[in-house]
Each structure stands twice: as C-alpha cells, then as structure tokens.
Design an enzyme around this catalytic site. Structure first.
Site, PDB file in Angstrom:
ATOM      1  N   SER A 171      32.867  97.374  44.049  1.00 21.91           N
ATOM      2  CA  SER A 171      33.327  98.296  45.098  1.00 21.91           C
ATOM      3  C   SER A 171      33.463  99.730  44.551  1.00 21.91           C
ATOM      4  O   SER A 171      32.519 100.244  43.969  1.00 21.91           O
ATOM      5  CB  SER A 171      34.650  97.790  45.687  1.00 21.91           C
ATOM      6  OG  SER A 171      34.950  98.470  46.873  1.00 21.91           O
ATOM      7  N   ASP A 224      28.856  91.251  53.318  1.00 21.35           N
ATOM      8  CA  ASP A 224      29.843  92.304  53.022  1.00 21.35           C
ATOM      9  C   ASP A 224      30.147  93.064  54.310  1.00 21.35           C
ATOM     10  O   ASP A 224      29.233  93.490  55.013  1.00 21.35           O
ATOM     11  CB  ASP A 224      29.284  93.243  51.936  1.00 21.35           C
ATOM     12  CG  ASP A 224      30.349  94.144  51.330  1.00 21.35           C
ATOM     13  OD1 ASP A 224      31.164  94.700  52.090  1.00 21.35           O
ATOM     14  OD2 ASP A 224      30.360  94.301  50.096  1.00 21.35           O
ATOM     15  N   HIS A 230      33.105  91.162  50.823  1.00 23.38           N
ATOM     16  CA  HIS A 230      33.170  92.348  49.976  1.00 23.38           C
ATOM     17  C   HIS A 230      33.827  92.014  48.637  1.00 23.38           C
ATOM     18  O   HIS A 230      35.029  91.794  48.571  1.00 23.38           O
ATOM     19  CB  HIS A 230      33.940  93.466  50.671  1.00 23.38           C
ATOM     20  CG  HIS A 230      33.971  94.724  49.867  1.00 23.38           C
ATOM     21  ND1 HIS A 230      32.818  95.371  49.465  1.00 23.38           N
ATOM     22  CD2 HIS A 230      34.997  95.439  49.354  1.00 23.38           C
ATOM     23  CE1 HIS A 230      33.146  96.433  48.754  1.00 23.38           C
ATOM     24  NE2 HIS A 230      34.455  96.492  48.664  1.00 23.38           N
TER      25      HIS A 230
END
Ligand SMILES: *[C@@H]1O[C@H](CO)[C@@H](O)[C@H](O)[C@H]1NC(C)=O
Ligand SMILES: *[C@@H]1O[C@H](CO)[C@@H](O)[C@H](O)[C@H]1NC(C)=O
Ligand SMILES: *[C@@H]1O[C@H](CO)[C@@H](O)[C@H](O)[C@H]1NC(C)=O
Ligand SMILES: *[C@@H]1O[C@H](CO)[C@@H](O)[C@H](O)[C@H]1NC(C)=O
Ligand SMILES: *[C@@H]1O[C@H](CO)[C@@H](O)[C@H](O)[C@H]1NC(C)=O
Ligand SMILES: *[C@@H]1O[C@H](CO)[C@@H](O)[C@H](O)[C@H]1NC(C)=O
Ligand SMILES: *[C@@H]1O[C@H](CO)[C@@H](O)[C@H](O)[C@H]1NC(C)=O
Ligand SMILES: *[C@@H]1O[C@H](CO)[C@@H](O)[C@H](O)[C@H]1NC(C)=O
Ligand SMILES: *[C@@H]1O[C@H](CO)[C@@H](O)[C@H](O)[C@H]1NC(C)=O
Ligand SMILES: [Ca+2]
Length: 568
Positions: free
Chosen positions: A201, A435, A481
């Site tokens: 991320s 995601d 995610h």
C-alpha cells in the site's frame, strides 16, 4: 566506518573467545559505538545519547506478509536531526540475535498517511535474519501520521514533511540503517549486506520511491499494491461518489454487497475451479453482465441503532452505478481519464451513510479521496466537507494538476529502473485482484510502463520476457487490499513473498510462480501458486496452468485519452 573497523578489531582481540549474544548488542553503549562509526549523509546528525534499546523475547507475530512466528530481537531506536532545522527523526530498528543474523537489511514502510506500521511489518526482517527498520518521518512520533504534520497553516504546506513522506525519510533510513547494521555485527567494508525492501500500500509506494531513485542501493524488493500514481490514485477514491451524485442514486450498502456476491457466484467458475474465488476478473469483465443482478433480493439485518435493516431487490440504478464504477472515470466528452477496480472487488468508495432524520441513504465522501483534495489540493484541512459542484471533469483536473504539482514527490511512477536492473536487483510486485482501495490495474499499468520504456525496440512478448527476468508482477486471486478477502476466503495470499525474494536474490531460485498460502477458512494452510503477469491462471482438470490470453490481457490496458501527457 574505517574508524569503527579498527575499533572493533582492537576490541576483538580482547573478547575473541566469546560469541556475542543478543544482550551484548542490545546495550546502549555498544549501539552508540556502532552509531559513531556511521558516516551520515551531509546535514544529518545522529544523537547517540538518545539511543534506546531493549530485548524483546517471544514476540508472537501474526501478519499476512510473513509466516506466523515467535521471534526475539533487540528493539532499538535512533534519533537524528537535519542541519538548520530544529527537528528530530526517529528510526526503529529491530536487530536479530547475532547467531540468527544472516547479513540482511530490510526497510519497511507505512499505510495511508502513516509512514510507520510497527509490528505489522518490522518483524518480517527478524523472521528472515535481517535487521529491519522503520522511520517516523520526523512527523513528531511513531504515532504521528504525515497528514497531521503536512500543513503549517492555510495554503502553507510543510515541504520538508512532504519530501520526507514522499521519499527522503526512507532514503535517510537506509543510509543510516545499513552501515549501523554492519557495525553492530562487526561486518567489514567488504562483507556483503543484502538490502531488501518489503511493504504494501503506502509502504509499497515508499518502496517504489527508493527503487526508482536509488536503484543500486537495493538487492531486492517485495512490494504490494503500491498507492502510487498519487494524484490519480487518491482522486479516484472520489470517483464512486461522483457516479452516485451524477446518477442521483445512493444505494443501501446491502444492495452493493449483494451485487458483489452475485458477481462472485457468477464469475467463480470462469477460471475453471469452483472455489468461491474469482481468479480471472478479466474473464468476469468480458463475460458477466452486471445488469443480470437486477431484481435479485437482498437482506441485511439492522446493526445497532445507526444502521437499519435493509430488505429489497437490486435496482436498475444500483446495477448501473456498479457498471459505471468498474468502467473507470471518463470525462464529459467520454474520454477515459483513469482505471478502476475489478469486478468482484468490494465497493468501499461507494459506501453511503444512513440519514436517520430523513430516513434515507445519502452521500458519504470517501475519506482518503477527500483528504487528498483538502490536504494537498486546497491545502487547508484534512477533511473534505463537500462535493458540491464536483463533476467528472473536476476529478480529471485534480488528477492533472496533482500530476504536475507532485510529479517529483508523491507520484512515484518513474518508469526507468535501469540503475536497479544494472545493479542486479530483483522485484516481486503483488496485488490483490479484488483490491477495493488501489485498483489492481494500477499495478499492471506500471509494469507495462516499465516494459515499454525500458524495452522500446522489442515486441510485446520479448520485452515482457526480458522484464520478467528481474521484475515480476503477481496478481492474487480474490485478495483484497494488502490482505486476504473474507468474501473469497479460499483465495491465497503470498505470505512468504520476502522469503521467495531472498531465495531469488541469494540462491538464484527463480520464482516462476509465487508461493502463496490460504490464510483463512476451511482450506487454511493450503499451498497455492500465483501466475506471473501477463500469464493468467486457468484450471484444467483441477490443474492450474498459467496461460497467455490476449483478450484478457487487453482488458487491463487503458488508453487515457483524456490526459494530454503520458501517465506511467
Ligand atoms: C563485535 O566485536 C566486539 C569486539 O570484539 C565484540 O565485543 C562484540 O561482541 C562483537 N559483536 C558481535 C555481534 O559479534
Ligand atoms: C520464551 O518461550 C520459551 C518457550 O515457551 C520459554 O522457554 C522461555 O522461557 C521464554 N523466554 C522468556 C524470556 O520469556
Ligand atoms: C521499542 O522501543 C521503543 C522506544 O523505547 C518503545 O516505545 C517500544 O514500545 C519498544 N517496542 C517493543 C516491542 O519493545
Ligand atoms: C484554514 O482556515 C479555516 C477557516 O478560517 C480554518 O477553519 C482552518 O482551521 C484553517 N486551516 C489550517 C490548516 O490552519
Ligand atoms: C454476501 O456474502 C457474504 C458471505 O461471503 C455474506 O456474509 C453476506 O451476508 C452477503 N451479503 C448479502 C447482501 O447477501
Ligand atoms: C423482506 O421483504 C419482503 C417483501 O416485502 C418480505 O416478504 C420479507 O419477509 C422481508 N424479509 C425480511 C427478513 O424481513
Ligand atoms: C478550503 O478551500 C476550499 C477551496 O477554496 C474551500 O471551498 C473550503 O471551504 C476551504 N475549507 C476550509 C476548512 O477552509
Ligand atoms: C506471445 O506469446 C504467447 C505465448 O506465450 C503466444 O500465444 C502469442 O501468440 C505470442 N504473441 C506474439 C505476437 O507472438
Ligand atoms: C510456500 O508456502 C508454503 C505454505 O503455503 C510453506 O509451507 C512453504 O514453506 C513456502 N515455501 C517457501 C519457499 O517459502
Ligand atoms: Ca474460481
């Protein structure tokens, strides 16, 4: 560094018989000496008296990024400052016991507007015998995020914070952390310290910021779902809200959840394996008609007093909304501006809020998207109050103006990785195919940008093959995610990606497929393998093959004809 080597040699004569323990190195005076031997970048001064150290035993770590383990380490923090600034930057560095150290350094990063993820990422280094570091960016403490430090006042960005967050803090950490590590373990200048980066991320974006700028500093990186292409990535969080506004339709969350569930049921078998997981969201995009969900009934029980029971049937507006979100942002002329999430991904950006007084669902501005606009476009707040007057064209302008303004800091999509490649670096880049926060196609676009920029004179297959020799992208069936996905619990997650990277770098074990594990549900612990882009998984008689499928590959490529400059 020379000073330290002769110092250690002199001391070595006295203590040569005794193998150092974790207590020997986890000693403030010992660590101060190791710090004294670090030649810092210009303008950086370490404060040796502020070093802290404590031994941590039997720490149980539970993360998606490395196998569950019980570890012991020396927890040390190091403080430094910048010339001319009355500031303090803190590094936290975990040091393995000397007999467990395997001549490795690991840098890790943050998530959201945090540059520090603490025990979520740091102990991964200890699992693999690496000293591993995180920084607080100089934002005030390990618990202070970059956003709260970003503004000095209205219209006044703290550019030091911006640059530290963007890439400078990570660079400074590796410049200090690597020589410090060598000194702690008495490595000589000639001893090789392998340098790795691992995070997901925002931490993935930070990793790319280093590989793109300081390529020859790294042996390898395992980066997940990077939140890069910043102005596009952040602004697109508001796209779902603007589709809602444009259609004037604010769906009950249960309706969206139902559409996602129906998508999973319909697209699960397209990959050849009936396991509740969409491993081929591209085939789903090509074959599944979201309109077919209209009329299906949904029900979600009330939650507390703030969320009422939701009982209804999927509406034409609901299906239209999801279809437009998945198609990605287009401007008012119908030109493509950006890409979006894959079918089957949760639709978090579209989450509405219940207005109890009026008894209806209404717009809820996506926090991350709103924060980018208020913090770095308007520069007056961390929360966006209103989307009044905001259209698809406004989103396009924000993406373009942000590309211009933050190109050299947060954008992080520089596509030429030649210095990294020439130094022999290896990259494992992974991204969940469901995601809901960083679109999966965002990673595909970057890989393709690197391919076309670095191999401009080769055809697709030969350039893809050349890139795949050192930079491999693995899409993770069903994963969300930077995490497994409860809605597709039988999907795998590459929890040994750092181990696979180390094997590749140090032992030449080529990751043809990426090792992964089912981390929840009835198949927990089961091993699965991930295909490397551009190959896609397909199960034939229960055996997975990684196939080349042009029509599927094409669905991942977008022509951003609404943007007048290249978007890498
Ligand atoms: C490094 O050398 C010093 C001096 O010989 C010794 O005291 C120390 O224990 C050594 N450290 C390690 C990790 O071996
Ligand atoms: C760590 O755990 C092991 C095994 O349970 C135990 O023997 C040991 O005493 C523990 N160490 C500390 C310092 O708690
Ligand atoms: C590591 O050290 C810092 C600074 O002393 C402290 O705040 C933190 O709690 C320590 N972490 C562990 C796991 O001991
Ligand atoms: C900017 O000004 C507004 C209105 O006066 C105020 O509410 C806000 O706190 C200010 N923001 C900053 C970062 O100072
Ligand atoms: C969607 O599926 C999940 C199980 O994966 C279930 O918990 C949830 O209630 C379903 N949602 C709806 C709206 O049916
Ligand atoms: C949902 O609404 C339908 C139609 O009004 C009704 O038949 C059904 O019992 C309701 N379901 C629940 C769980 O309330
Ligand atoms: C921030 O600036 C925007 C654009 O000028 C303005 O609409 C908004 O009201 C401002 N917010 C604050 C808190 O000052
Ligand atoms: C590229 O390679 C795949 C097999 O790996 C093959 O199916 C495809 O036809 C090739 N494309 C071209 C243009 O040669
Ligand atoms: C691959 O993952 C399995 C679990 O899925 C694990 O047992 C094995 O050790 C991993 N292999 C490597 C090389 O990390
Ligand atoms: Ca499946």
């Amino acid at each position: 560094m020379k000073l330290m080597s002769s110092l250690s040699m002199a001391m070595g004569i006295a203590t040569v018989a005794h193998a150092a323990t974790i207590y020997d190195i986890c000693d403030k005076n010992y660590l101060k000496k190791a710090l004294a031997g670090v030649s810092t970048p210009p303008g950086i001064t370490i404060s040796p008296d502020l070093v802290t150290a404590n031994v941590v035993f039997n720490e149980t770590i539970d993360s998606y990024f490395f196998p569950d383990s019980v570890v012991k380490f020396c927890n040390t923090t190091v403080a430094y400052s910048h010339a001319g600034r009355d500031d303090q930057v803190l590094l936290q560095i975990l040091l393995p016991a000397p007999n467990e150290f395997q001549s490795r350094w690991l840098s890790t990063g943050g998530g959201g507007y945090s540059i520090y993820s603490g025990m979520w990422t740091l102990p991964g280094g200890i699992v693999y015998g690496a000293a591993s570091g995180s920084t607080d960016g100089g934002f005030g403490s390990f618990d202070t995020n970059a956003d709260t430090a970003m503004l000095l006042g209205n219209g006044s960005v703290d550019y030091e914070t911006l640059y530290m967050f963007a890439y400078k803090a990570q660079w400074e950490m590796s410049q200090i952390g690597k020589p410090f590590t060598k000194n702690v373990y008495n490595m000589t200048d000639d001893d090789r310290l392998y340098s790795y980066y691992a995070s997901c991320s925002e931490g993935g974006r930070e990793g790319w910021s280093q590989l793109q700028r300081f390529g020859d500093e790294w042996d390898g990186a395992a980066v997940g779902a990077p939140a890069f292409r910043w102005s596009f990535q952040q602004t697109q969080h508001l796209f779902s809200n603007i589709v809602e506004k444009t259609l004037d339709y604010y769906p009950p969350p249960c309706e969206l959840d139902k559409i996602v569930n129906l998508t999973i049921i319909a697209c699960d078998p397209l990959d050849g394996k009936l396991d509740g997981v969409i491993a081929r969201s591209d085939l789903c995009l090509l074959q599944f008609d979201i309109q077919s969900t209209v009329g299906q009934s949904y029900y979600c029980a009330a939650e507390g007093s703030s969320t009422p029971a939701q009982n209804g049937t999927v509406s034409a507006e609901g299906a239209e909304l999801v279809q437009q979100i998945i198609a990605g942002l287009k401007d008012s002329d119908g030109h493509q501006v950006y890409l979006s999430y894959q079918p089957g991904a949760a639709l978090d950006d579209a989450e509405t809020a219940w207005n109890e007084d009026e008894g209806k669902w209404e717009l809820s501005i996506d926090e991350l998207g709103g924060e980018y606009i208020s913090l770095l476009v308007y520069k007056n707040s961390t929360t966006l109050e209103s989307l009044d007057g905001v259209t698809y064209d406004t989103l396009r302008e924000w993406m373009i103006s942000g590309l211009h303004e933050y190109d050299s800091t947060l954008q992080t999509t520089w596509p030429d990785l030649s210095p990294f490649q020439k130094a022999g670096g290896k990259i494992i880049h992974y991204h969940g195919e469901a995601d809901y926060s960083v679109p999966t196609a965002s990673s595909v676009r970057y890989w393709e940008s690197v391919r076309s920029i670095m191999y401009p004179r080769q055809d697709y297959n030969s350039s893809a093959e050349a890139l795949n020799e050192w930079y491999r992208l693995f899409l993770i069936p069903g994963a969300g995610h930077c995490a497994p996905n409860d809605a597709m619990p039988n999907g795998p997650f590459p929890d040994t990606s750092l181990g696979s990277l180390i094997e590749w770098v140090e032992n030449d074990v080529f990751p043809t497929t990426l090792n992964a594990t089912v981390l929840q549900g009835e198949h927990e612990g089961e091993n699965q393998q991930l295909c490397a882009w551009p190959l896609r998984p397909l199960w034939i008689d229960d055996v997975m093959e990684c196939v080349y499928d042009q029509a599927s590959i094409d669905t991942w490529h977008y022509d951003f004809d609404a943007i007048p400059v290249p978007v890498y």
